[in-house]
Write an enzyme that holds these catalytic residues in place. Structure first.
Site, PDB file in Angstrom:
ATOM      1  N   CYS A 102     104.471  57.669 -74.205  1.00  0.00           N
ATOM      2  CA  CYS A 102     103.896  56.340 -74.032  1.00  0.00           C
ATOM      3  C   CYS A 102     104.273  55.456 -75.220  1.00  0.00           C
ATOM      4  O   CYS A 102     104.057  55.812 -76.365  1.00  0.00           O
ATOM      5  CB  CYS A 102     102.373  56.421 -73.909  1.00  0.00           C
ATOM      6  SG  CYS A 102     101.850  57.419 -72.500  1.00  0.00           S
ATOM      7  N   PHE A 236      89.519  51.985 -65.972  1.00  0.00           N
ATOM      8  CA  PHE A 236      88.464  52.989 -65.776  1.00  0.00           C
ATOM      9  C   PHE A 236      87.858  52.927 -64.370  1.00  0.00           C
ATOM     10  O   PHE A 236      86.636  52.947 -64.200  1.00  0.00           O
ATOM     11  CB  PHE A 236      87.370  52.819 -66.840  1.00  0.00           C
ATOM     12  CG  PHE A 236      87.857  53.066 -68.231  1.00  0.00           C
ATOM     13  CD1 PHE A 236      88.178  54.350 -68.666  1.00  0.00           C
ATOM     14  CD2 PHE A 236      88.015  52.010 -69.125  1.00  0.00           C
ATOM     15  CE1 PHE A 236      88.646  54.574 -69.957  1.00  0.00           C
ATOM     16  CE2 PHE A 236      88.477  52.231 -70.420  1.00  0.00           C
ATOM     17  CZ  PHE A 236      88.789  53.517 -70.838  1.00  0.00           C
ATOM     18  N   VAL A 237      88.742  52.852 -63.368  1.00  0.00           N
ATOM     19  CA  VAL A 237      88.271  52.845 -61.973  1.00  0.00           C
ATOM     20  C   VAL A 237      87.933  54.276 -61.579  1.00  0.00           C
ATOM     21  O   VAL A 237      88.818  55.095 -61.301  1.00  0.00           O
ATOM     22  CB  VAL A 237      89.337  52.256 -61.032  1.00  0.00           C
ATOM     23  CG1 VAL A 237      88.825  52.260 -59.595  1.00  0.00           C
ATOM     24  CG2 VAL A 237      89.705  50.849 -61.462  1.00  0.00           C
ATOM     25  N   ARG A 238      86.658  54.565 -61.585  1.00  0.00           N
ATOM     26  CA  ARG A 238      86.179  55.918 -61.291  1.00  0.00           C
ATOM     27  C   ARG A 238      84.875  55.809 -60.508  1.00  0.00           C
ATOM     28  O   ARG A 238      83.895  55.292 -61.013  1.00  0.00           O
ATOM     29  CB  ARG A 238      85.954  56.708 -62.588  1.00  0.00           C
ATOM     30  CG  ARG A 238      87.222  56.812 -63.440  1.00  0.00           C
ATOM     31  CD  ARG A 238      86.958  57.401 -64.793  1.00  0.00           C
ATOM     32  NE  ARG A 238      88.149  57.383 -65.636  1.00  0.00           N
ATOM     33  CZ  ARG A 238      88.201  57.825 -66.892  1.00  0.00           C
ATOM     34  NH1 ARG A 238      87.103  58.342 -67.442  1.00  0.00           N
ATOM     35  NH2 ARG A 238      89.319  57.762 -67.579  1.00  0.00           N
ATOM     36  N   SER A 239      84.919  56.279 -59.261  1.00  0.00           N
ATOM     37  CA  SER A 239      83.755  56.183 -58.383  1.00  0.00           C
ATOM     38  C   SER A 239      83.337  54.717 -58.256  1.00  0.00           C
ATOM     39  O   SER A 239      84.159  53.869 -57.915  1.00  0.00           O
ATOM     40  CB  SER A 239      82.616  57.060 -58.925  1.00  0.00           C
ATOM     41  OG  SER A 239      81.550  57.086 -58.018  1.00  0.00           O
ATOM     42  N   ALA A 240      82.099  54.399 -58.582  1.00  0.00           N
ATOM     43  CA  ALA A 240      81.647  53.005 -58.461  1.00  0.00           C
ATOM     44  C   ALA A 240      81.933  52.197 -59.717  1.00  0.00           C
ATOM     45  O   ALA A 240      81.683  50.993 -59.758  1.00  0.00           O
ATOM     46  CB  ALA A 240      80.148  52.983 -58.160  1.00  0.00           C
ATOM     47  N   LYS A 241      82.483  52.837 -60.751  1.00  0.00           N
ATOM     48  CA  LYS A 241      82.671  52.161 -62.034  1.00  0.00           C
ATOM     49  C   LYS A 241      84.052  51.530 -62.139  1.00  0.00           C
ATOM     50  O   LYS A 241      85.026  52.019 -61.568  1.00  0.00           O
ATOM     51  CB  LYS A 241      82.478  53.153 -63.184  1.00  0.00           C
ATOM     52  CG  LYS A 241      81.094  53.759 -63.257  1.00  0.00           C
ATOM     53  CD  LYS A 241      81.011  54.748 -64.421  1.00  0.00           C
ATOM     54  CE  LYS A 241      79.629  55.368 -64.518  1.00  0.00           C
ATOM     55  NZ  LYS A 241      79.542  56.345 -65.647  1.00  0.00           N
TER      56      LYS A 241
END
Length: 259
Positions: A102, A236-241
């Protein structure tokens, strides 16, 4: 013909019960030297798949070409990609090596010279969540634990996705695919499995992609460039977050934030 993306490598495996010798699937990393009109443009350390999409997207995001139609031919050989453009006197920038690590190498970023993306119709927040899960569901990552995934999607669904040891290479691939298919990038969003860097934002700006999404983090420079030039960054797209860092007006269905 499907190109194998990994090899089984011998190792010593440790766990609570002790140590044992075995094999583990390890992602393939190969050098691919890109020549444009006979001149060495750069060498990429990458996964050996979809090389035509990669070089098309790379030449476009580096602004060496303005459309796929400028390419006369692409010849793929072992560790070498030779491109002939219709303009044989096309001027290239300095040679560089794109590392799989990276931030190994990046184009110089002059925000004043980057395109600005105009306001457009927002994407529903539920679509962002659903499509991110679908794009990042990678059997190859489950097997090897060593691959990045990037996808290009619209309200109609996933357009294409790519897996590579470097997320920048994978982004070039999906842009190259969209370029060849005549995709309207202004109605798309990019999804990646790794950190959103300034170089990822720059590539989206060149293509005209208004939203970039990740299940990981972003950087301050990426946020700065995105804010100035019209890109929505979601991390940080994780579940509802999820964290929406810039241009939230590009996403519909967001509850009013608590003060």
């Amino acid at each position: 013909m499907t190109v194998p993306m990994f090899k089984k490598v011998r190792c010593i495996k440790l766990d609570a019960e002790g140590a044992k010798s075995g094999l583990h699937e390890v992602i393939d990393e190969v050098p691919e030297a890109v020549f444009v009109n006979g001149r060495h443009a750069m060498t990429a350390m990458m996964s050996p798949s979809d090389l035509e999409d990669f070089v098309t997207g790379y030449l476009f995001t580096e602004q060496i070409i303005k459309s796929a139609e400028e390419i006369e031919s692409i010849r793929i050989e072992t560790n070498r990609i030779s491109v002939i453009t219709k303009n044989l006197f096309k001027v290239l920038g300095p040679k560089k090596t794109i590392l799989s690590g990276c931030g190994g190498a990046a184009s110089f970023i002059d925000t004043e010279k980057l395109p600005r993306i105009l306001p457009g119709q927002p994407f529903p927040v539920d679509l962002i969540r659903k499509t991110t899960v679908e794009v990042l569901d990678s059997e190859l990552h489950t097997v090897t634990g060593g691959i990045h995934v990037v996808g290009l999607a619209s309200e109609a669904g996933i357009i294409t996705r790519s897996e590579d040891i470097g997320r920048h290479n994978a982004l070039d691939r999906v842009i190259g695919y969209g370029l060849k298919k005549g995709t309207d990038f202004s109605r798309t969003f990019a999804i990646c499995s790794g950190r959103i860097s300034s170089e990822m934002v720059r590539k989206c700006l060149v293509a005209g992609i208004p939203v970039i999404v990740s299940r990981g983090a972003t950087t301050t420079l990426a946020v700065q460039i995105a804010e100035q030039n019209g890109v929505c960054i979601i991390g940080f797209v994780r579940s509802a977050k999820m964290n929406i860092y810039t241009h939230p007006e590009r996403i519909s269905g967001i509850p009013s934030p608590l003060q």
